[in-house]
Scaffold this motif. Structure first.
Motif: not given
Length: 279
Positions: A212-237
């Motif tokens: 899976s993947l989740k991309l998030m955009d913001f007005t005043d900050a750079p975009s982020l992407v989130y990766f998720e596994g079983v009971r774990v996750g990582r936010l990447e910029d």
């Protein structure tokens, strides 16, 4: 000059902490990049802290206090700012969702949390932890429903969901729960609150088969992407990784059914689950 006051945990502590960080940095005449160099992170990360989209952790807070001469203010207030009803690996993502102007997500295995009904969320959380108490399950469900409140804004954030057909066909909670869940998704699409596309089985191999993947955009900050596994996750910029994953999402959109055909499929499957419930 009086120093900053400790944060009130009942307010919006992370936003307040970010504002205090910006004020303290500017008082010291430092750019985001200059402060980042002193605390061993990027200027981009400092900007995300100031915008309230990333967490200031205790070890970094100590460095910030040293760099800005804030007498332990940021270290003292980390606990209040980071207090969350969500699991540790997801708390930062839930905070980021609340600030995002656009959320684009590919969900390969289940209906995304922002689109879930209470019954569906309850079934998912019970499957995650079969031995949890009812009180714990209801607390988790309440947290998931609280995240979905951002849908009450009629236009912001933009939500664009690509749902794998597998997420719609995996019977979670029984036919009645699935019928209600799919009608809810269809209702959001019909009200033009969410763009929903289904990636059908017949699309074959695709660019995001590994997860899976989740991309998030913001007005005043750079975009982020989130990766998720079983009971774990990582936010990447990292801009290179975020850019690559934005292309991945665009390729998924190109392989998915159109929003109109996707809506017809979701509503047809809801009817099928209704019929199955009465057999």
């Amino acid at each position: 000059m009086p120093g900053p006051k400790d944060l009130d945990p009942s307010s919006s502590p992370r936003a307040m902490l970010g504002a205090e960080l910006r004020h303290a940095r500017e008082r010291n005449g430092l750019s985001q990049e200059a402060l980042g160099t002193r605390v061993f992170v990027s200027g981009t990360f400092i900007g995300q802290l100031e915008a309230g989209t990333r967490r200031l952790r205790p070890d970094m807070a100590r460095l910030v206090d040293e760099a800005l001469g804030t007498d332990g203010f940021f270290e003292r207030n980390c606990e209040a700012a980071n207090r969350s009803r969500y699991p540790e690996h997801f708390a930062e993502v839930a905070e980021a969702e609340a600030h995002a102007t656009a959320i684009r997500q590919y969900a390969p295995l289940l209906i995304p949390g922002l689109l879930q009904t209470q019954a569906y969320a309850r079934a998912v959380n019970r499957a995650y932890d079969p031995t949890a108490s009812e009180e714990t399950i209801e607390e988790w469900v309440a947290g998931r429903m609280a995240r979905a409140r951002l849908l009450t804004n009629p236009t912001t954030p933009l939500l664009w969901m690509v749902l794998d057909e597998a997420a719609l066909r995996r019977e979670t909670g029984g036919p009645a729960v699935m019928a209600e869940a799919l009608r809810h998704v269809a209702g959001l699409a019909r009200r033009h609150r969410v763009i929903v596309q289904v990636l059908p089985f017949r699309a074959g191999a695709h660019t995001a088969m590994e997860g899976s993947l989740k991309l998030m955009d913001f007005t005043d900050a750079p975009s982020l992407v989130y990766f998720e596994g079983v009971r774990v996750g990582r936010l990447e910029d990292d801009p290179a990784i975020v850019g690559q994953l934005k292309l991945t999402f665009e390729l998924l959109v190109a392989s998915a059914l159109s929003p109109q055909k996707s809506l017809a499929l979701v509503e047809g499957m809801a009817q099928d689950y209704d019929h199955a419930e009465h057999l």
